[in-house]
Design an enzyme around this catalytic site. Structure first.
Site, short mmCIF file in Angstrom:
data_model
loop_
_atom_site.label_atom_id
_atom_site.label_comp_id
_atom_site.label_asym_id
_atom_site.label_seq_id
_atom_site.Cartn_x
_atom_site.Cartn_y
_atom_site.Cartn_z
N GLY B 11 0.84 -1.20 0.00
CA GLY B 11 0.00 0.00 0.00
C GLY B 11 0.87 1.24 0.00
O GLY B 11 1.89 1.29 0.68
N ARG B 72 1.04 -4.92 -5.33
CA ARG B 72 1.15 -6.13 -4.53
C ARG B 72 1.57 -7.23 -5.51
O ARG B 72 1.07 -7.29 -6.63
CB ARG B 72 -0.15 -6.46 -3.83
CG ARG B 72 -0.66 -5.32 -2.97
CD ARG B 72 -1.63 -5.74 -1.89
NE ARG B 72 -2.21 -4.57 -1.24
CZ ARG B 72 -1.68 -3.98 -0.17
NH1 ARG B 72 -0.59 -4.46 0.40
NH2 ARG B 72 -2.27 -2.92 0.37
N ASP B 103 5.04 -4.56 6.01
CA ASP B 103 5.73 -5.81 6.35
C ASP B 103 5.70 -6.85 5.23
O ASP B 103 6.62 -7.67 5.13
CB ASP B 103 5.29 -6.38 7.70
CG ASP B 103 3.80 -6.60 7.77
OD1 ASP B 103 3.14 -6.49 6.73
OD2 ASP B 103 3.31 -6.88 8.87
N THR B 125 4.06 2.85 5.69
CA THR B 125 2.66 2.41 5.70
C THR B 125 1.92 3.31 6.66
O THR B 125 2.46 3.72 7.68
CB THR B 125 2.51 0.96 6.18
OG1 THR B 125 1.12 0.75 6.51
CG2 THR B 125 3.30 0.67 7.44
N ASP B 127 -0.38 2.44 8.54
CA ASP B 127 -0.92 1.67 9.67
C ASP B 127 -0.06 1.70 10.92
O ASP B 127 -0.51 1.32 12.00
CB ASP B 127 -1.13 0.21 9.23
CG ASP B 127 -2.10 0.09 8.06
OD1 ASP B 127 -3.07 0.86 8.03
OD2 ASP B 127 -1.88 -0.76 7.19
N ASP B 129 2.25 -0.25 11.82
CA ASP B 129 2.26 -1.59 12.41
C ASP B 129 3.53 -2.39 12.11
O ASP B 129 3.51 -3.62 12.16
CB ASP B 129 1.02 -2.37 11.94
CG ASP B 129 1.02 -2.58 10.42
OD1 ASP B 129 1.85 -1.96 9.73
OD2 ASP B 129 0.18 -3.36 9.94
N ARG B 171 -5.30 -2.00 9.80
CA ARG B 171 -5.19 -3.47 9.76
C ARG B 171 -5.31 -4.04 11.18
O ARG B 171 -6.33 -3.80 11.83
CB ARG B 171 -3.88 -3.87 9.08
CG ARG B 171 -3.92 -3.43 7.59
CD ARG B 171 -2.91 -4.17 6.76
NE ARG B 171 -1.61 -4.14 7.42
CZ ARG B 171 -0.55 -4.85 7.03
NH1 ARG B 171 -0.66 -5.64 5.97
NH2 ARG B 171 0.58 -4.76 7.65
#
Lengths: 321, 321, 321, 321
Positions: B11, B72, B103, B125, B127, B129, B171
């Site tokens: 992303g 992706r 990741d 990202t 996120d 994360d 996510r």
């Protein structure tokens, strides 16, 4: 007329506060005492009414929403509610009313007018779907909010070669979709006021991808179908495409109003006062070809019809390939 | 090492362009020739690679998305794809690689590292994360985008005394929800890293309404459940409440990066070059307690774990009543 | 006519790119080959001209500035430069020209027209001071930029009970000051098109402070005097007041264009193509009462005069106390 | 301790309201009665003090400025004013005080501390120049405001091949200039904490123009010299260049706070309450390496010194060519 009141009704729209400010300040300037009614017709019936000073509306010109709160109140369609409302107004010695809102709100204004209470409608809704005016309070802010969101989507769409369906508000009107579609260079605009062929759209997307287009953006007016429905239908033509749906939702209703909306709302509010000062009720204000106007509210609701500028639809076809 | 390359994968996130710019400029400054790989690992395998000059990355520091495009490409999980990728790099004489992404992208970097190709991961990202760093590129922009949207919703929520459920990205991480929940004064924050009781939330909303709260805003991390699901569950406790769901969606991924993201991305990019200059590969950069660091990428992915600052969760309980 | 060209000249304005895009795309749609001229008349004379494809203008609709660059080039006032320009156009086989810019740019268009070269003027300037149109490309964006800046100043003005003088652009026109003054609820608006009395303003500020007004904001059009000059004059009436001056400057010229400016620019651009298609030159497009129009450019420059809507001035007096 | 109070002092900063909200809400949560003091130390001495409820600070988390107003009050440097202030606090039964502001405000807090009144300082200023903390409330918002302004300037700078000098705030600190210089890809950053050579800068601009750079942006911290002064000096090296000066001014102080500033302010406010709850006064809170900390306020003011991250200065040299 010595005392007048103002209420906001239906969905809120950015710029309503600027209209309230103009009504209160210009009202005071013209010698009125001005009252605010909270929560629209519900508050009117309940008597949730208070005097407003010039200071009370200081620093609200740039705020989204409405400081008088709004509510949907279907009960006001009944004669009983309407008479209760007029009773409350009389209790406070109020002789004229300004109603800011969409066409549901206009219905209430018509009812009060028919019962002999001088009422002026001010068009406030992001949907731009009120007859009797080219633009409503909130529309300009909403299209800029949508624009910014689609500009953001375009970043990610370009990065991934995706198709994005963006479902925008507008109820049965396509104005928001039209303006933001052109403003963002959307490949496709789908509105209720104009037919469309799914297969043509599907073909165009495939074609664009073949020609190296980095993304396809489809702006869809909610009045046609939902974004999810459109995605499903498109998938049948183009199962390979990486299609995402974004429903902008209530974000479109909020935010600090744009310059246009603040100025338009201020002019509408001042016009409403001018009318009440001349004892003119049963009307709604609007802007037509750049001029602030007013019309009979009963006639406007019964015979008027808002039509978006379909030249924009044609224009988009010619420059979005 | 004379020639290095950079790609973005997974992303996209605002600030990726600032990182690319820093990698290219600092790379050239340190004497490297720098190549850009389009469309992530897919482009790597396909050989979609071009030399980048300092000028090529002019005026991109403030742009959302990624000028190298992203994709992706699950096929890169296979040994075959990885070897094909290394072959392409060798064909261009490239000896080091920087991978910007989440990741999933790190997995590819680990694979290349294990095959002996010097690779540096840069966490990008929205996120937040990724293990091995306190903050990722794009997180700060995303929380400000969400903040603005909730500020807009609050206008309309206040005007109507509504409950709004706002489903935000992240996510499996609750960082976006946590930061924006505190930032907007949300009454409730629901994240995957902390339990919650629906009946308590339902009670709190009722209680708030009774006490005259103008609105309730619930920020919900997508990792817990969807907004629609939460709405349904809440309705059982509080059938009267006027609850709306807004799914902010991909809008969160776009937009001009904030100052923090641009500076963080620039620092990460420069650090990656410092590492390659010292022939250090198989690592990922990060920021820890304000310091730019790097870690073994295999170890980070296998043993690291991002945990949000749960003090913020407690803090919100104490100041959002 | 088979080949046409477009240039931007004078000060840049947000929306110019949207106009360029519409001219190129609609031009191609109508069967023209479209050329772009860099750096305005300077580039015209120098032959800095290149063919533009539909793709070349992809993704520029939302960008500030002008992708064709602009320049002031007083030398184009001389016959020699004009003939050199026409020579260049002929060399490329170009038979029609669209000029986007302010009134300086129109002068060049008039010169080319008088020499027999079909030229269409498109009004692009943030100042909104071009005759023959109600609005120019860039004005709507500029007033929203100013609005946001004054909204920010108000925060700090309110916190400190200060008077702020905000000097805004507009050259000899007061439109920017008028619209933003109303839009921000400024206590005072000072424009070239309307007289004012310093002592009245000074009195009003004192009065306001006595009545507990948290701040006073004065929006001053640059065409009247500088902010520093006004401050000095006001200090004589009110030496106690804590008065600050902010000169918004070139920030007003930039930024992503608003929805209005993008749509207006697209419509202007398309209209210019319609005119060239019908072999009509020597004209300038505009919007009058909501309708896209065109006028003889020589006549417009000689006899036209832009006058702001002074009703707004009166309105502000009535609602800003 | 049962009753505590909060005031804001000195220049206002976005996020101060979020800090006030956290202090009031967390204070109430911990069992305190919380009072607000208007207009900083001036209001303290005058006794302009009122009880605040949780509701009083509803919906302010996202507002710029300070709802307690601020003021500069040099008279508080005198023992007399300080004793008068403590007298007022005692009159209201207040036993602890939180002061939000810059280092001028800290001086007052030190004075109260030395007189035995438990006071906690919270660093609030856009300049980021307070010892004892890595970041102050308002800094993150200010750099994003500056960023947006320079992004706008870049549009017009690119369109015209200009050099822009942008004078930014920061008093004697270069933090705002550093962060925004990197964030906007400025060619030059000039700050008080690092030497510079005018002739090198002049050379670099000429060189850049020769190499086809579309624009040069110089971010200048106000602590070095004014933008006008720099322009004059540069003109001697490069009389041909089209150089413009923009002084961003007080716009930098306002606006809705960013997510970071809201969260940081909330954490600072909550920490101040934690300290008072443990009867700890004479301290100031801060963030160091991501952790919320506190320090002795006397020691911090006497021995502390804020130093910007000069790695950023070096970084910019390496990536802005």
């Amino acid at each position: 007329m010595k005392r007048i009141a103002v209420l906001t009704s239906g969905g809120d729209a950015p710029g309503m506060n600027a209209a309230i400010r103009a009504i209160v300040r210009k009202g005071i300037y013209e010698g009125f005492e001005v009252y605010g009614i909270n929560y629209g017709y519900a508050g009117l019936v309940a008597g949730d009414i208070r005097r407003l000073s010039a200071e009370d509306v200081g620093d609200i010109v740039g705020r989204g929403g409405t400081c008088l709160y709004s509510a949907r109140y279907p009960e006001f369609a009944n004669r009983e509610g309407q008479e209760k409302g007029i009773e409350q107004l009389k209790k406070f010695g109020i002789e004229g009313l300004v109603v800011i809102g969409g066409d549901g709100s206009y219905q209430g204004a018509v009812a009060l007018t028919k019962l002999g209470f001088p009422t002026v409608g001010v068009p406030g809704t992001i949907d731009n779907d009120i007859p009797g005016t080219d633009y409503t309070i909130g529309f300009d802010t909403a299209i800029n909010t949508v624009l910014e969101s689609i500009d953001r989507l375009r970043d990610t769409a370009s990065s991934h070669m995706r198709t994005f369906i963006v479902e925008v508000m507008g109820r049965n009107a396509g104005d928001i979709a039209l303006w933001t579609g052109i403003g963002t260079g959307a490949e496709q605009i789908i509105i209720p006021e104009h037919g469309f062929h799914l297969d043509e759209i599907g073909e165009a997307i495939k074609e664009g991808r073949k020609n190296g287009k980095k993304h396809t953006i489809i702006v869809l007016a909610e009045g046609v179908m939902t974004g999810a429905e459109l995605k499903e239908e498109l998938c049948q033509f183009d199962p390979e495409s990486d299609t995402r749906v974004t429903v902008l939702g209530h974000v479109q209703r909020g935010g600090a109003p744009t310059a246009r909306d603040r100025v338009l709302a201020s002019r509408f509010g001042a016009k409403a006062i001018d009318l009440l000062k001349e004892d003119i009720g049963g009307v709604c204000v609007g802007i037509r070809n750049g001029e602030i106007i007013y019309n009979d509210i009963v006639d406007t609701l019964e015979n008027g019809k808002h039509v978006p500028n379909l030249d924009l639809y044609t224009l988009n076809k010619e420059i979005s390939f």
